[in-house]
Design an enzyme around this catalytic site. Sequence first.
Site, mmCIF file in Angstrom:
data_model
loop_
_atom_site.group_PDB
_atom_site.id
_atom_site.type_symbol
_atom_site.label_atom_id
_atom_site.label_comp_id
_atom_site.label_asym_id
_atom_site.label_seq_id
_atom_site.Cartn_x
_atom_site.Cartn_y
_atom_site.Cartn_z
ATOM 1 N N ASN A 58 0.845 -1.214 0.000
ATOM 2 C CA ASN A 58 0.000 0.000 0.000
ATOM 3 C C ASN A 58 0.871 1.252 0.000
ATOM 4 O O ASN A 58 1.438 1.599 -1.019
ATOM 5 C CB ASN A 58 -0.995 -0.008 1.163
ATOM 6 C CG ASN A 58 -2.251 0.780 0.808
ATOM 7 O OD1 ASN A 58 -2.885 0.437 -0.184
ATOM 8 N ND2 ASN A 58 -2.609 1.801 1.567
ATOM 9 N N ALA A 59 0.970 1.950 1.155
ATOM 10 C CA ALA A 59 1.986 2.997 1.332
ATOM 11 C C ALA A 59 1.901 4.179 0.369
ATOM 12 O O ALA A 59 2.853 4.949 0.249
ATOM 13 C CB ALA A 59 3.398 2.389 1.265
ATOM 14 N N GLU A 60 0.797 4.304 -0.349
ATOM 15 C CA GLU A 60 0.669 5.409 -1.307
ATOM 16 C C GLU A 60 1.831 5.436 -2.298
ATOM 17 O O GLU A 60 2.238 6.493 -2.786
ATOM 18 C CB GLU A 60 0.525 6.777 -0.608
ATOM 19 C CG GLU A 60 -0.765 6.957 0.120
ATOM 20 C CD GLU A 60 -0.772 6.296 1.497
ATOM 21 O OE1 GLU A 60 -1.686 5.491 1.747
ATOM 22 O OE2 GLU A 60 0.121 6.572 2.312
ATOM 23 N N ASN A 63 -0.287 -6.715 4.064
ATOM 24 C CA ASN A 63 -0.550 -5.394 4.605
ATOM 25 C C ASN A 63 -2.044 -5.113 4.590
ATOM 26 O O ASN A 63 -2.665 -5.146 3.527
ATOM 27 C CB ASN A 63 0.144 -4.327 3.749
ATOM 28 C CG ASN A 63 0.082 -2.951 4.377
ATOM 29 O OD1 ASN A 63 0.945 -2.612 5.193
ATOM 30 N ND2 ASN A 63 -0.928 -2.171 4.051
ATOM 31 N N GLU A 64 -2.600 -4.884 5.746
ATOM 32 C CA GLU A 64 -4.045 -4.599 5.845
ATOM 33 C C GLU A 64 -4.812 -5.499 4.877
ATOM 34 O O GLU A 64 -5.583 -5.017 4.045
ATOM 35 C CB GLU A 64 -4.319 -3.121 5.569
ATOM 36 C CG GLU A 64 -3.749 -2.221 6.644
ATOM 37 C CD GLU A 64 -4.230 -0.779 6.546
ATOM 38 O OE1 GLU A 64 -4.701 -0.371 5.474
ATOM 39 O OE2 GLU A 64 -4.126 -0.054 7.560
ATOM 40 N N GLU A 121 0.471 0.050 12.966
ATOM 41 C CA GLU A 121 0.609 1.368 12.338
ATOM 42 C C GLU A 121 -0.293 2.278 13.127
ATOM 43 O O GLU A 121 -1.511 2.069 13.140
ATOM 44 C CB GLU A 121 0.111 1.361 10.885
ATOM 45 C CG GLU A 121 1.110 0.975 9.852
ATOM 46 C CD GLU A 121 0.504 1.003 8.444
ATOM 47 O OE1 GLU A 121 -0.366 1.845 8.156
ATOM 48 O OE2 GLU A 121 0.898 0.138 7.645
ATOM 49 N N TYR A 173 4.214 13.965 4.955
ATOM 50 C CA TYR A 173 3.290 13.270 5.854
ATOM 51 C C TYR A 173 2.965 14.061 7.126
ATOM 52 O O TYR A 173 2.324 13.565 8.032
ATOM 53 C CB TYR A 173 3.843 11.876 6.233
ATOM 54 C CG TYR A 173 2.747 10.830 6.354
ATOM 55 C CD1 TYR A 173 2.249 10.182 5.236
ATOM 56 C CD2 TYR A 173 2.188 10.529 7.585
ATOM 57 C CE1 TYR A 173 1.234 9.254 5.334
ATOM 58 C CE2 TYR A 173 1.163 9.595 7.694
ATOM 59 C CZ TYR A 173 0.701 8.961 6.561
ATOM 60 O OH TYR A 173 -0.311 8.047 6.661
#
Length: 962
Positions: free
Chosen positions: A120-122, A179-180, A270, A337
């Site tokens: 994910n992580a954009e 991840n998620e 997270e 961020y």
Amino acid sequence: MTASLALAVSPLSPPTTAVAAPRHRVTYDHYSVSIDGQRVLLRSAEFHYFRLPSPDLWRDVLEKYKAAGFNAVSMYFDWAYHSPKPGVYDFTGVRDVDRLLTIAQQAGLYVIARPGPYINAETTGGGFPAWLKNVPGRARSSAPGYTAAYRDWLGHIDPIIARHQITRGGSVILYNVENEYAAATDAAYMEDVQKKARADGIDVPTMTNDCCDAASWTSTWASGQGAVQIPGVDDYPQSFDCPNADTTWGPWGAGLTERLREDSPVFAAEYQGGSIDSYNGGYDKCRELTGPAFMKFFYKSNLIEAGATAFNYYMGFGGTNWGWLAQPNDVYTSYDYGSAITENRTLTAKYDEFKRQNGLLATTAPVLAETDPVTAPASSDQAIETVARANPDTHTQFVLVRHSDHAATTDDSATLDWTTPDGRYQVPVRVKGRDAKVLIAGYDLGGQRLVWSNSELMTHVEAGGRDVAVLYGTDGTQGSTVLRYSSRPTVQVLSGSVKSSYSPRPTDPGLPPGSSTGDLRLDYTHSGLARVLISGGGRRPLLLLLGTDAEAARFWQAGPVLVRGTSLVRSATVAGGTAYVRADTAKAEDVEVFGDARRLVVNGSPVRTRPTTSGSLLGTLPGPKAVHLPALTGWRSKAESPEAQPAFDDSSWTAATKTTTESPLKPKTPTVLYADDYGYHYGDVWYRGRFTATGAETRVSLNAFTGKRGSYLVWLNGRYLGSAAGGVEADADAPVNPDPGRGDFTIPAGLVKAGQQAVLSVLVENQGHNDDWTADDNRFKQPRGLYAVSVTGAGDAPISWRIQGARGGENLTDRTRGPLNNGGLYGERAGWHLPGYPDGSWTAGAATTVTPGVTWQRTSFRLDLPQGQDVPIALRFGGPVGQGYRVQIFLNGWNLGQYGGDIGPQTDFTLPAGLLRGHGRNTLALAIVARADATPAPVSLVALDDERGGVPVSDVPSPSFR
Ligand code: GAL
């Protein structure tokens, strides 16, 4: 090598020891993770090496993590960043994760390794390489095509992680699976990732990060097929609504990490440490949204109410979506961020708050890592509530004090009726606004006994046969601290205003009959920094430093010393009576060292000091030299887009002849025109379509996918017809938009002639790939490029297309800068972005006005920054963000981002040291892609900080034009 001990001593550097790396064991239970049987309170922040393309700066940031009191770093490994083509991987240079893991260990940080496969992580594709869009089978499932692909990735990354495990002498302690993984899950896949990891040598515990409200999803991965050992949960209680920072308070819940297993600790895998800037508010607003007030309330609540003992704050430092790293739906170039450490590596008020809170966690870890909920002290005023936990062995209590109405902003006081392990007390407390405090009672503070305090404990060290402790409270509030002695101690108030009183407690329960103990009570107002030296009373001396939040933040606890002052203490050791400190200073200032030392060496230079009444050493450190940056002059410019001209030779381009695609979205053109299907995955893509005209053509209608923030430009026979916004992620959601990224362009009369060939040229921006959060190929495999083409009035003659993206496509031509650096602009293919490109024939001067298409401008500048200073520099675009054009920024050939109104609000672009040569010549190239006539904004260099200190930074190799 044998386990030899090499000792080297010089007066200006501390002795170094080289020993064979010891191996350790990681275990866990209901309460916490343990290493070699010692409980660990995991204080981690997320760091993305791929967002900082300068390996020496990894050390800078990780040392800053350590100095903030973190003992761990969590890091994703981004598959897309390493793999330009199926089966091809690169782990060198800015991609050298082996070096990264070594640096993390040297910085004294445990590592939570998160190789996905999905992250994910954009980041573009959520970490999936875009070539995976061409692989059959649903991603994030056990489909064979995907399985072969991710096993290959893990087969490359796992062994690197494995050799850095703590079990083999490294510092990796946990392995994050997926991840998620919440939607459209496939347990067999989740299980296989773990089997593969084990087969690759991973032997530390496996974990995962469940999304928010974990129990509401199909699986929490706490039990059953695919279960991990330590399931963690992600929480972003403050949302991503940066523009409304001042009115937002916990819209996404209380942020209490759920317990998912009885036999593993509560793990905030997270926890919100900042925010993506989804609504273009700018990262300063994100920092406000997630600032100290939020951190105090939510982090402390989670610590005490949820009982979490493992925390990973996302992010500690965000970094830069350089090149085509951004996933376009949520982020632009900057991934600052709103973190505690800015994109430019400077420290903020959030950093101070981490330091204060981590201080408590670090210093009390042996007791705080094992606590159960207990009855909390009753509050005399309903406005204030308490929540408590206690260690079952020491009975030390940790009491959360906050407003009962969690959103209250009032200023209230109450008295707590507090039964501590050392007796019952009436304790005054005050809560101003959304503050929250963690108060301690019954705590063995070094050689002291802390009965209770309504100040918060930041840290304590033992130095030179005495204890030194820092306590703090909100400026102007009353403070009281009670310590226990066997007889009346001597109290010296060295500075500030502190009242003390001693009362014997002969009847103290639990003591042998006849023994007499007493309470020393100190009363004060938190204001500046008060110093109290307590000696006698049957204990070793104690120096109490009682400060405000701001005063507490001036302290650094590094190894065996406590330092007051400087902007950063990176590390400290004491040897032979000398304290060796590595520190940064932004100005000349005092430095005070509390430790077992008589001499001070800072950054290798001896510092003249004098002893103080506090038993510390006081000296003065120099600040940095002023920095002067050159003006950017000597520009040369040149327009390109030759691809728009009918006569352009495209014979070397790829003929777009495919008729099948793995994309779930089938094209409306006779042949597939999706860029990824031809190996052009990142950046701009050109199309040239030829057809025989009827002469009656009136309109071109196109559909193109660019991802959010993208557009495409259209020419016919060399005439610019206009531009349109491209299709976005939402167009792939059910019901799928049948008409995504539509553009209609009128053909001027006479532009095409009957029986003659017409050439349609289209420049499609690819702003990056959708993520795959929903494990849905409609989303992830949404194409980029042309989806439908029609020409009104044209005959049946087909359009034959050729396509060109980045030079070489999947066969990288620039392996140093990697797959995400370049797209297919003419100038990029021809090396106009590179140092050494011969631009002597270009027009002198900057491009003051540009016309539709692509225009480049280049210049070079020399820097000679003072040695031993860290000067973060950015490229600043002046004025309001430009509309109708975007600019790709290349520094020494590295694509450091995109500017423009379509892209985001960003006007400062970080030029990271290492890519930026601080002592030498730099080449700056700007590619301006204009949709209309425009006047590009002027650019200049700005220094965003100036510190004496920093870390040595070597130039990142940046191959020149050849
Ligand atoms: C989480 C995700 C992270 C990141 C974050 C938002 O859901 O696991 O990778 O996307 O949200 O920045």
